[in-house]
Design an enzyme around this catalytic site. Structure first.
Site, PDB file in Angstrom:
ATOM      1  N   HIS A 135      -4.537  67.817 -22.243  1.00  0.00           N
ATOM      2  CA  HIS A 135      -4.168  68.612 -23.413  1.00  0.00           C
ATOM      3  C   HIS A 135      -5.471  69.115 -24.050  1.00  0.00           C
ATOM      4  O   HIS A 135      -6.502  68.446 -23.949  1.00  0.00           O
ATOM      5  CB  HIS A 135      -3.426  67.673 -24.369  1.00  0.00           C
ATOM      6  CG  HIS A 135      -2.818  68.317 -25.569  1.00  0.00           C
ATOM      7  ND1 HIS A 135      -3.554  68.667 -26.679  1.00  0.00           N
ATOM      8  CD2 HIS A 135      -1.534  68.638 -25.856  1.00  0.00           C
ATOM      9  CE1 HIS A 135      -2.738  69.177 -27.593  1.00  0.00           C
ATOM     10  NE2 HIS A 135      -1.511  69.177 -27.116  1.00  0.00           N
ATOM     11  N   ASP A 212      -5.610  59.126 -23.684  1.00  0.00           N
ATOM     12  CA  ASP A 212      -4.741  59.925 -24.548  1.00  0.00           C
ATOM     13  C   ASP A 212      -3.313  59.453 -24.285  1.00  0.00           C
ATOM     14  O   ASP A 212      -2.708  59.792 -23.266  1.00  0.00           O
ATOM     15  CB  ASP A 212      -4.935  61.399 -24.189  1.00  0.00           C
ATOM     16  CG  ASP A 212      -3.908  62.307 -24.858  1.00  0.00           C
ATOM     17  OD1 ASP A 212      -2.954  61.791 -25.469  1.00  0.00           O
ATOM     18  OD2 ASP A 212      -4.060  63.535 -24.743  1.00  0.00           O
ATOM     19  N   GLN A 215       1.832  61.016 -25.011  1.00  0.00           N
ATOM     20  CA  GLN A 215       3.136  61.060 -24.345  1.00  0.00           C
ATOM     21  C   GLN A 215       3.576  59.680 -23.862  1.00  0.00           C
ATOM     22  O   GLN A 215       4.770  59.379 -23.836  1.00  0.00           O
ATOM     23  CB  GLN A 215       3.100  62.014 -23.139  1.00  0.00           C
ATOM     24  CG  GLN A 215       2.867  63.471 -23.509  1.00  0.00           C
ATOM     25  CD  GLN A 215       3.989  64.049 -24.360  1.00  0.00           C
ATOM     26  OE1 GLN A 215       5.142  63.635 -24.273  1.00  0.00           O
ATOM     27  NE2 GLN A 215       3.652  65.016 -25.196  1.00  0.00           N
ATOM     28  N   LYS A 238       5.532  61.556 -31.802  1.00  0.00           N
ATOM     29  CA  LYS A 238       6.091  61.583 -30.442  1.00  0.00           C
ATOM     30  C   LYS A 238       7.039  60.403 -30.229  1.00  0.00           C
ATOM     31  O   LYS A 238       7.691  60.295 -29.203  1.00  0.00           O
ATOM     32  CB  LYS A 238       4.974  61.484 -29.396  1.00  0.00           C
ATOM     33  CG  LYS A 238       3.830  62.451 -29.570  1.00  0.00           C
ATOM     34  CD  LYS A 238       4.160  63.831 -29.075  1.00  0.00           C
ATOM     35  CE  LYS A 238       2.903  64.698 -29.083  1.00  0.00           C
ATOM     36  NZ  LYS A 238       3.185  66.097 -28.831  1.00  0.00           N
ATOM     37  N   CYS A 376      -0.585  73.842 -24.757  1.00  0.00           N
ATOM     38  CA  CYS A 376      -1.939  73.361 -25.095  1.00  0.00           C
ATOM     39  C   CYS A 376      -2.616  72.776 -23.858  1.00  0.00           C
ATOM     40  O   CYS A 376      -3.329  71.767 -23.944  1.00  0.00           O
ATOM     41  CB  CYS A 376      -1.909  72.328 -26.213  1.00  0.00           C
ATOM     42  SG  CYS A 376      -1.290  72.977 -27.757  1.00  0.00           S
TER      43      CYS A 376
HETATM   44  N1  PMP Z   1      -2.261  64.835 -25.994  1.00  0.00           N
HETATM   45  C1  PMP Z   1      -1.067  65.032 -25.453  1.00  0.00           C
HETATM   46  C2  PMP Z   1      -0.826  64.623 -24.025  1.00  0.00           C
HETATM   47  C3  PMP Z   1      -0.045  65.599 -26.220  1.00  0.00           C
HETATM   48  O1  PMP Z   1       1.155  65.801 -25.678  1.00  0.00           O
HETATM   49  C4  PMP Z   1      -0.304  65.952 -27.560  1.00  0.00           C
HETATM   50  C5  PMP Z   1       0.768  66.590 -28.419  1.00  0.00           C
HETATM   51  N2  PMP Z   1       1.360  67.710 -27.832  1.00  0.00           N
HETATM   52  C6  PMP Z   1      -1.577  65.703 -28.078  1.00  0.00           C
HETATM   53  C7  PMP Z   1      -2.519  65.134 -27.268  1.00  0.00           C
HETATM   54  C8  PMP Z   1      -1.924  66.033 -29.497  1.00  0.00           C
HETATM   55  O2  PMP Z   1      -1.155  65.289 -30.389  1.00  0.00           O
HETATM   56  P1  PMP Z   1      -1.204  65.605 -31.951  1.00  0.00           P
HETATM   57  O3  PMP Z   1      -0.970  67.089 -32.063  1.00  0.00           O
HETATM   58  O4  PMP Z   1      -0.115  64.797 -32.538  1.00  0.00           O
HETATM   59  O5  PMP Z   1      -2.558  65.240 -32.449  1.00  0.00           O
END
Ligand code: PMP
Length: 418
Positions: A135, A212, A215, A238, A376
């Site tokens: 991401h 990270d 998910q 999430k 993203c």
């Molecule tokens: N990493 C992953 C794999 C994600 O799916 C997301 C959220 N889409 C994020 C990071 C970022 O999370 P947040 O926007 O809650 O900081």
């Protein structure tokens, strides 16, 4: 394309409809009178009544600043805030509550590690290892520290099925690798990475790891100590919790070795113009009045998921994944992007001659919410040579009926455009 499990003729005993009834937004009829089919859980999950009530309850009965006053409300606020830390530590399998830093979410946690762990240690010739499926929030913070320090971001490629092989990861590790940062589960492909082996390989090379877990907390069991992760970042939203709140697990010795992230109230021990001393971990990293209602609500979300049988939830999501995958493979011109074995309940796909945004718009007219775009994860789009994908992602409250509505909707789109 890898082989998929065939759907079971009857859905398992897990009662997704009962779970669904805990989520007020899912029970609201849409203006069209249709039932909402919410399949955008990788972006954010809906909130059960217990979480909404915890936030409401905090503002009605406990609103005060934490840690600072001795009055009753402040004690209640502190109890709820610190109580959430205990729950998160337990949920993640952390050895100590002091290893849980409250953050604004995964992005915030990764930036904290990039700025406070990596940046002071990096210099020209050092390497930060990431994978191609990350991401943006696990790419850009590293690019920023690389630019500031002269270090280099090195990328582990992904396979045609969206998998990350341990061999490719090991091949990119070297004695120059200072930190290896990678997702536990990909939000764009659903790939589950071999994180335990990757962490062990990184440690063998002398590197520290950041996982990270945005998910993974929602789609697989997580135990940071069993994984031996050095840092593990998550977002509350999430996992049925509030937006803008999350946690960073960090091994105590590492957290203690790091300078604070931001300066301000609560993160200090003493302040004077001749010098300031800092609070202990984790408070050293929590400057200013925090998101107390967020903590209280996340605590309620953890209670909620702990009360569900999480293994049954994951099994249920895999049933939905298998059912949807099998049916989607029968739709002409539909291609699934990300077919790694053992993937989580996330399906990215494209359809010949139809833009992903049109798929999203047409499904929305039928009350089906999916995500379209680059998720993203622009490097993933580039890797698979697509501008965007449509993505469905499952949660405990999704049902076989939701999957069937999706398939029917996609079938109609295919007939209109195909
Ligand atoms: N990493 C992953 C794999 C994600 O799916 C997301 C959220 N889409 C994020 C990071 C970022 O999370 P947040 O926007 O809650 O900081």
């Amino acid at each position: 394309m890898s082989e998929v499990q065939q759907p079971t003729p009857t859905m398992p005993t897990f009662d997704a409809d009962r779970v669904r009834s805990d989520f007020p937004i899912l029970l609201e009829a849409l203006p069209s009178g249709r039932r909402l089919v919410y399949l955008d859980n990788a972006a954010t999950t809906q909130k059960p009544l217990a979480v909404i009530a915890a936030s409401d309850d905090y503002y009605r009965h406990a609103n005060a600043n934490v840690h600072r006053a001795i009055h009753t409300l402040s004690q209640r606020a502190t109890q709820q805030y610190e109580g959430a830390r205990d729950k998160i530590a337990g949920f993640l399998g952390a050895g100590s509550r002091d290893e849980i830093v409250f953050t604004g979410g995964t992005t915030d946690g990764i930036n904290l590690v990039a700025q406070c762990y990596a940046r002071p240690r990096l210099g020209p010739g050092d390497e930060i290892l990431v994978t191609e499926l990350e991401h943006h929030s696990n790419i850009v913070p590293w690019q920023m520290v690389a630019e500031a320090t002269g270090a280099e971001v090195v990328v582990v490629p992904i396979g045609d099925d969206g998998s990350v092989s341990l061999e490719d990861f090991k091949a990119k590790l070297s004695e120059r690798t200072t930190i290896a940062a990678f997702a536990h589960i990909s939000n764009s492909l659903g790939t589950v990475l071999p994180v335990a082996d990757m962490i062990s390989a990184a440690h063998d090379a002398g590197a520290v790891t950041l996982i990270d877990g945005a998910q993974a907390v929602a789609h697989s069991p997580v135990d940071v100590e069993a994984l031996d992760a050095d840092f593990y970042a998550i977002s509350a939203h999430k996992l049925f919790g509030p937006t803008g709140f999350g946690a960073l697990y960090g091994k105590r010795a590492l957290l203690e070795s790091m300078p604070p992230y931001q300066g301000g109230g609560d993160m200090i021990e003493t302040v004077s113009f001749s010098g300031t001393t800092y609070n202990d971990v984790p408070y050293k990293f929590e400057a200013g009045t925090p998101n107390i209602a967020g903590a209280a609500a996340f605590g309620a979300a953890i209670d909620y998921v702990n009360a569900l049988d999480l293994n049954a939830v994951f099994e249920h999501e895999h049933e939905l994944l298998a059912r949807a995958t099998a049916a989607m493979q029968d739709i002409e011109g539909l291609r699934i992007i990300g077919t790694a074995p053992g993937k989580a309940g996330i399906i990215s796909f494209v359809m010949d001659g139809i833009h992903a945004h049109d798929i999203g718009t047409l499904l929305d007219e039928s009350g089906i919410a999916i995500r379209t775009g680059h998720h993203c994860a622009m490097p993933v789009m580039e890797r698979f040579d697509v501008a965007a994908t449509a993505r469905v992602s499952f949660a405990a409250y999704n049902t076989a009926e939701d999957v069937d509505a999706l398939i029917q909707g996609l079938g109609s789109i295919q007939r209109i455009f195909g």
